[in-house]
Design a protein around this motif. Sequence first.
Motif, PDB file in Angstrom:
ATOM      1  N   ASN A 125      -9.760 -10.703   4.865  1.00 40.09           N
ATOM      2  CA  ASN A 125      -8.783  -9.847   4.188  1.00 40.09           C
ATOM      3  C   ASN A 125      -9.105  -8.371   4.367  1.00 40.09           C
ATOM      4  N   PHE A 126     -10.381  -8.049   4.428  1.00 40.97           N
ATOM      5  CA  PHE A 126     -10.796  -6.664   4.662  1.00 40.97           C
ATOM      6  C   PHE A 126     -10.224  -6.155   5.982  1.00 40.97           C
ATOM      7  N   PHE A 127     -10.361  -6.944   7.039  1.00 41.70           N
ATOM      8  CA  PHE A 127      -9.864  -6.502   8.342  1.00 41.70           C
ATOM      9  C   PHE A 127      -8.347  -6.344   8.327  1.00 41.70           C
ATOM     10  N   ASP A 128      -7.663  -7.225   7.604  1.00 42.03           N
ATOM     11  CA  ASP A 128      -6.207  -7.098   7.506  1.00 42.03           C
ATOM     12  C   ASP A 128      -5.819  -5.829   6.751  1.00 42.03           C
ATOM     13  N   ALA A 129      -6.520  -5.565   5.653  1.00 42.59           N
ATOM     14  CA  ALA A 129      -6.217  -4.358   4.878  1.00 42.59           C
ATOM     15  C   ALA A 129      -6.462  -3.105   5.713  1.00 42.59           C
ATOM     16  N   VAL A 130      -7.575  -3.081   6.436  1.00 40.71           N
ATOM     17  CA  VAL A 130      -7.884  -1.930   7.287  1.00 40.71           C
ATOM     18  C   VAL A 130      -6.815  -1.758   8.362  1.00 40.71           C
ATOM     19  N   THR A 131      -6.383  -2.857   8.955  1.00 46.12           N
ATOM     20  CA  THR A 131      -5.340  -2.787   9.988  1.00 46.12           C
ATOM     21  C   THR A 131      -4.061  -2.177   9.428  1.00 46.12           C
ATOM     22  N   GLY A 186      -1.184   0.273  10.932  1.00 44.70           N
ATOM     23  CA  GLY A 186       0.073   0.166  10.202  1.00 44.70           C
ATOM     24  C   GLY A 186       0.649   1.504   9.796  1.00 44.70           C
ATOM     25  N   ARG A 187      -0.163   2.549   9.886  1.00 50.32           N
ATOM     26  CA  ARG A 187       0.313   3.899   9.556  1.00 50.32           C
ATOM     27  C   ARG A 187       0.382   4.804  10.783  1.00 50.32           C
ATOM     28  N   GLY A 188       0.402   4.175  11.947  1.00 50.44           N
ATOM     29  CA  GLY A 188       0.646   4.951  13.163  1.00 50.44           C
ATOM     30  C   GLY A 188      -0.579   5.342  13.947  1.00 50.44           C
ATOM     31  N   CYS A 241      -7.709   3.987  -6.047  1.00 45.75           N
ATOM     32  CA  CYS A 241      -7.229   2.661  -5.646  1.00 45.75           C
ATOM     33  C   CYS A 241      -8.410   1.745  -5.354  1.00 45.75           C
ATOM     34  N   LEU A 242      -8.367   0.557  -5.917  1.00 46.21           N
ATOM     35  CA  LEU A 242      -9.378  -0.474  -5.674  1.00 46.21           C
ATOM     36  C   LEU A 242      -8.665  -1.745  -5.240  1.00 46.21           C
ATOM     37  N   VAL A 243      -9.063  -2.280  -4.091  1.00 47.63           N
ATOM     38  CA  VAL A 243      -8.456  -3.495  -3.545  1.00 47.63           C
ATOM     39  C   VAL A 243      -9.513  -4.595  -3.505  1.00 47.63           C
ATOM     40  N   GLU A 244      -9.223  -5.717  -4.146  1.00 50.60           N
ATOM     41  CA  GLU A 244     -10.075  -6.904  -4.008  1.00 50.60           C
ATOM     42  C   GLU A 244      -9.694  -7.555  -2.682  1.00 50.60           C
ATOM     43  N   PHE A 255       0.815  -1.210   0.000  1.00 48.72           N
ATOM     44  CA  PHE A 255       0.000   0.000   0.000  1.00 48.72           C
ATOM     45  C   PHE A 255       0.855   1.270   0.000  1.00 48.72           C
ATOM     46  N   THR A 256       2.123   1.129  -0.352  1.00 49.27           N
ATOM     47  CA  THR A 256       3.015   2.292  -0.269  1.00 49.27           C
ATOM     48  C   THR A 256       2.597   3.411  -1.217  1.00 49.27           C
ATOM     49  N   ALA A 257       1.914   3.075  -2.314  1.00 46.12           N
ATOM     50  CA  ALA A 257       1.513   4.106  -3.281  1.00 46.12           C
ATOM     51  C   ALA A 257       0.256   4.853  -2.850  1.00 46.12           C
ATOM     52  N   ILE A 258      -0.410   4.384  -1.802  1.00 48.07           N
ATOM     53  CA  ILE A 258      -1.656   5.016  -1.357  1.00 48.07           C
ATOM     54  C   ILE A 258      -1.321   6.191  -0.447  1.00 48.07           C
ATOM     55  N   LYS A 259      -1.741   7.362  -0.841  1.00 53.52           N
ATOM     56  CA  LYS A 259      -1.398   8.575  -0.109  1.00 53.52           C
ATOM     57  C   LYS A 259      -2.381   8.837   1.026  1.00 53.52           C
ATOM     58  N   ALA A 260      -1.927   9.598   1.996  1.00 52.95           N
ATOM     59  CA  ALA A 260      -2.790   9.998   3.107  1.00 52.95           C
ATOM     60  C   ALA A 260      -4.013  10.736   2.572  1.00 52.95           C
TER      61      ALA A 260
END
Length: 615
Positions: free
Chosen positions: A234-240, A245-247, A509-512, A217-222
Amino acid sequence: MHVAIIGAGPRGLVELQRLVEWQRQTKRFERLQVTVIDPYGVGGRVWQIDQPHALLMNTNPNNVTLFADHTDQITGPIVTGPDLYDWTQRDARDFIVEHAPAQSAALLAEIAEIRPNGFASRSLYGAYAAWFYAYVLKSLPDSVTVRLVQEEVRAVTPQDGQYVVATAGPTLLADKVVMSLGHTEDELSPEQHELARFAQEYGLHYVTPTHPQEYDFTAIKAHATVILRGLGLNFFDAVTLLTQGRGGRYFRGDDGLLQYQPSGREPQIVAGSRRGFPLRAKGVYTTAESDFVGQFVNMDWINSFTEPGSLSGKELLQRVQREIEYAYYQVLLPERYPDADAAALLANFAETGRSDHLIEVANVRPEDQFNFDEQLNPEKKYPYSDQRDVMLAYLTDDVRTAQRGTKEGPTAAALEVLRDIRNDIRAIVERRLLSGDDYYHYILSTFKRADGYLAVGPPDTRIEELRALVQAGVVTILGPEMAVSFDTQAGRFKTWSKTYPQTQYFADCLVEARLPAINAETTINPLIRSLFDQQLAHPQAIDVEGDAKKTGAVAIDPVRSQLRPGTVASQGIFFWGVPTERENWFTTTSPHPDLPDTVIKGADRITAQIFGTVE
């Protein structure tokens, strides 16, 4: 004898120990050489120590093991050892200090606070797997050698009664091959191809289904908007990863509810699914799994059916629903209706299979009656779920339900039944007791959808965190029937709820947010494709109303773990694990202690055949 084990996840590791212990006891072979092959090393792709420490298991540490115990129905030797929780109390600290993995400090802090019915990090399970592998190697008999090859297997080819195992590096020659594979990537669907093409053309970010520890997710900006399609694990992991994961951090407010303090680096997350609600939280585990004895679904009842196709799928689901209701009222009556004769009413329910007498005599209020339809379709109780206050109310209720626990919470106890009966369902599937029609319609369709929503959800803490994120405005949950498309004029992805289509969201950004589907026909795994090309393996097909329906599984004999229909050339190949899902039932679990476990049993069956004790 040279055995190649492909896959070093839990199944591969259990199979390794079975081979070692059988050889120790029987001395069947003058020399036994075992080669474990996995590009990710010990733990396999999922259970790596160096993955983000914030990613959690969704099984309690006292319900996970890699050892057999005396409850397992196996013919081979039983060598006991600690489950994951016991290991954290006994051997974990010394192992972590000695081997100093990248996340040593976090792992040491975790084992100092871990609870048996809490939820461990996946990296901690990875450390347990690494310790288990070292434990097996430490006490090898003189006649056994084990080596690890960190390569991807590209093909297995029969040659003069043996098998050539081709990797990207060395080529091996084995007498037997045990394939213990997990989820594999698939070809993109037509829709995914279009989304990927659009992303490339407009410079957007599109993440296809994959394992969450590999999200980049490094390309996803604040503050950028991100669409997550899927409200499962996977949704919960992505949200985490996009919040903690970003502080970001969580804290308790004055009202006792969890709140979220943003770091300022989070994106704006918009998420949804067909149902429109996240998976149900797992109830806090306060009962022992081995304590469960089904009133309506149990092995005595299953054993009364001896012929394939003799069990009605409709009757099975009716009995499952009664089992769930029984567990619900077993907890509800003593708690909320203490004047009722719970024992007598439950005995009548068990005898008649009807709950209406219990409800009438105990005068159970309508709001206290178990409503299975409402459990499966929460929109009926929480309409307008696209509104923040409605979703907050739902999440608050789900957290409270889970935290009451499986012993004192009626709903948590009821939903726990779906996990308690897994071995019963596995036995029914393995014995082919349902007709093809009934298996397809009642189990693979109706029951699997219900089980997937109600029984495989995240820890209660994840739902509590999601509630805080929704309240903070970091996460927005769409209503039911999520739709995803792209807008060429705006040059962005867009999403909306078909139930509440008045609001649309646009994103770069779209995440499956899901794992790849289990589909033998569309997998791009080179090993499975090679087996198909050589006609050694075939997709499973079942007869549904006279038509051969493909299930997505690799066809195997579920008892022997051998490829179907089977040839002389494939006799030395054993195939089990996730790609056989639907031939087997619920293949994604790790071994459980203190109850008959199917992973331990499956590994022992394979080993018995390798050692020539099964014809």
